[in-house]
Design an enzyme around this catalytic site. Structure first.
Site, PDB file in Angstrom:
ATOM      1  N   ASP A   1       0.728  -1.078  -0.062  1.00  0.00           N
ATOM      2  CA  ASP A   1       0.079  -0.086   0.146  1.00  0.00           C
ATOM      3  C   ASP A   1       1.057   1.379  -0.089  1.00  0.00           C
ATOM      4  OD1 ASP A   1      -2.925   0.952   0.534  1.00  0.00           O
ATOM      5  OD2 ASP A   1      -1.964   1.782   2.231  1.00  0.00           O
TER       6      ASP A   1
ATOM      7  N   GLU B   1       1.823  -0.572  -4.975  1.00  0.00           N
ATOM      8  CA  GLU B   1       0.448   0.340  -5.293  1.00  0.00           C
ATOM      9  C   GLU B   1       1.156   1.703  -5.229  1.00  0.00           C
ATOM     10  OE1 GLU B   1      -3.205   2.709  -4.007  1.00  0.00           O
ATOM     11  OE2 GLU B   1      -1.655   2.411  -2.630  1.00  0.00           O
TER      12      GLU B   1
END
Ligand code: TEU
Length: 562
Positions: A209, A280
């Site tokens: 993330d 990401e």
């Protein structure tokens, strides 16, 4: 033993949003036992791996992207033994398991943050986060002008143990998501340890993330530009909180941890055992993103330029070419993605006028997408995407053609963005609606009590899995067909050659690893296009396709007949 193509170079990875896929205990929120029971569906769909959004202990202030304990499962999702059972069952079915790692921030309820609050300014505990004294008289002003990605300021002032207003801490996201200080060696070793914890439990990789955010520019200089790098007018500009060069050293150390589980120099190296990581990272231009997938860093990075590309042949062509060129230069595969838990589902996005900026949610008062057009284009878009060489990500429910929920009542919205922008941004709830399995069951088969943490729109009923299985014209059968042909024809590991047809027609030929050639032709013009001579249709995104013409907003896969 070695494999010619490591699995992750051409894998199709299915994203499960655990809150919304399958609810085993009927409390209205999905869970791990629910997922495990439904895994055979994915084996039949024909994907290679699943990626699970976070299931860790969390107050759920950002739907689990606010982690309070990285080594345990939140009771709402189950237990560690449920996770073990899920991993074992997936492996038995030939599916790999990728888990989500959230290293940019923890929850404010994480033991480290609680210790930082208690320990006071200058302490070792505070140094694991980004605490600063405020500006101005009495430190009443935030240390700099950064805003949160979710709206509002990126700093919050705390009360010190004696009750007086004290230091400020940085949170690029919600107030309950304090940013970690990646200059602190304890933070670094902790995350290497967390990687090992999950690798030891048998996971095949990590989706990381906010991979572009861990390191901030020295001195935390002011920044008044947009918070999403993909919205920068000049893509060579670099905001001080994103894509700093220092992040790469972190990923090199992680790669070494992963590779340690399958050492390349050891006898018996088998690429089928590769443990992988996918970044990401909302980073532009593609050459900067490609730095994340250099040989000793990530294996993959999400291609958000592709997700953002408008429904125009020249834009898609340019984005595909630029992505492939940038990744080829570092020897990495490109990945393709159209939807995820952060963006309006592509079946709705593509029903908005071409050129509309990607909205952050759609509400009942907004211009509604043209659903029929969106559905048609979504089928074509997926037919294009799955023909591209490299990896591909499918977001749960897109295989059913699920649209965005575009009429959620404001009272049920949970994305912190909605409250932090006072409703100016509706946020991401509309793409997170519980999955629809059976038309005539409670909650469309999501559970057996009918409870759901977000309401399902009635239009989901006819899109339920049981309405589509075995129906040749359905979206689900289209995906299955695409995935079967993709695998059989070695498309994911293949090489692409552009086929020049017409500026409004996107077409390329893939020479697959099997040696077979597959031509993808997508008609983005307003008139039908004739299938080139010497070809027959292998897959057609248009259920009414006649095998001779490609209608507007349709994509076909072709094979040579002569
Ligand atoms: O998203 C990171 C991120 O930057 C997104 O917020 C993105 O900018 C936005 O959604 C685009 O519309 C990740 C997760 O995917 C997201 O769900 C989390 O909320 C966020 O990180 C914080 O952990």
């Amino acid at each position: 033993m070695t494999n010619p193509t490591p699995w992750w170079r051409d894998a199709v990875i299915y994203q499960i949003y655990p809150r919304s896929w399958a609810d085993g205990n009927g409390d209205g929120v999905g869970d791990l036992p629910g997922i495990t029971a439904r895994l055979p569906y994915l084996a039949e769909l024909g994907v290679d791996a699943v990626w699970l959004s976070p299931f860790y202990v969390s107050p759920q202030a950002d739907a689990g992207y606010d982690v309070a304990d990285y080594r345990d499962i939140d009771p709402v999702f189950g237990s560690l033994s449920d996770a073990d059972a899920l991993i074992a069952r997936a492996h038995q079915l030939g599916l790999r398991v990728i888990v989500d790692l959230v290293p940019n921030h923890t929850s404010d309820e994480h033991a480290w943050f609680q210790a930082a609050l208690a320990a006071g300014p200058g302490s070792l505990e505070r140094d694991r986060y980004i605490f600063r004294d405020g500006d101005g008289a009495d430190g009443a002003l935030p240390p700099n002008d950064w805003s949160s990605v979710f709206g509002g300021g990126a700093w919050t002032r705390i009360r010190e143990a004696d009750g007086r207003p004290g230091q400020w801490y940085l949170h690029l996201f919600d107030v309950k998501q304090p940013d970690l200080n990646w200059e602190n060696p304890q933070v670094r070793s902790e995350f290497e340890d967390i990687l090992r914890f999950w690798l030891d439990r048998g996971v095949d990789g990590f989706r990381v993330d906010v991979a572009h955010g861990l390191v901030k520019a020295k001195g935390l200089p002011d920044w008044s530009g947009p918070m999403n790098m993909l919205d920068l007018p000049d893509p060579t500009q670099r905001p001080p909180m994103w894509d700093q060069d220092g992040v790469h050293e972190i990923y090199r150390s992680w790669r070494a941890v992963l590779d340690g589980y399958n050492p390349r120099d050891a006898e018996g190296y088998d690429s089928a055992r590769d443990r992988v990581m996918c970044a990401e990272a909302w980073v532009d231009p593609p050459e900067r993103l490609a730095r994340y997938v250099r040989p000793d860093e990530f294996h993959q990075a999400f291609n958000f330029d592709y997700l953002n590309a408008p429904w125009q042949a020249d834009s898609l062509r340019a984005t595909i070419a630029a992505s492939l060129a940038a990744d080829d230069a570092v020897g990495a595969p490109t990945t393709w993605v159209l939807s995820n838990h952060d963006v309006v589902r592509h079946a709705s996005r593509l029903g908005l006028p071409v050129g509309t900026a990607r909205p952050n949610g759609i509400g009942a008062d907004d211009t509604q997408p043209d659903q029929e057009l969106g559905a048609r284009r979504a089928r074509a878009a997926s037919t294009i995407m799955l023909a591209l060489p490299g990896g591909a990500y499918i977001y749960q429910g897109e295989e059913l053609g699920l649209p965005e929920h575009t009429a959620l009542p404001d009272e049920v919205r949970q994305d912190p963005t909605f409250a932090r922008t006072a409703g100016a941004e509706l946020g991401r709830d509309g793409c997170r609606i519980p999955m629809t399995w059976e038309k005539d069951s409670p909650a469309y088969g999501f559970n057996d009590t009918g409870r759901t943490w977000l309401p399902q729109p009635t239009e989901f009923a006819d899109l339920a899995v049981d309405q589509q299985v075995g129906v040749a014209a359905s979206s689900l059968e289209l995906y299955r067909r695409l995935l079967t042909e993709r695998r059989d024809r070695g498309i994911g590991g293949g090489s692409l050659t552009w086929a020049d047809v017409d500026p409004d027609v996107l077409s390329f030929t893939i020479r697959g690893t099997t040696g077979e050639q597959t031509t993808m032709l997508a008609n983005l013009s307003a008139a039908s296009v004739t299938i080139p001579p010497g070809h027959e249709v292998l897959v057609d995104s248009d259920p009414d396709g006649d095998g001779t013409q490609v209608a507007p907003d349709t994509a076909v896969w072709l094979r040579r007949t002569s």
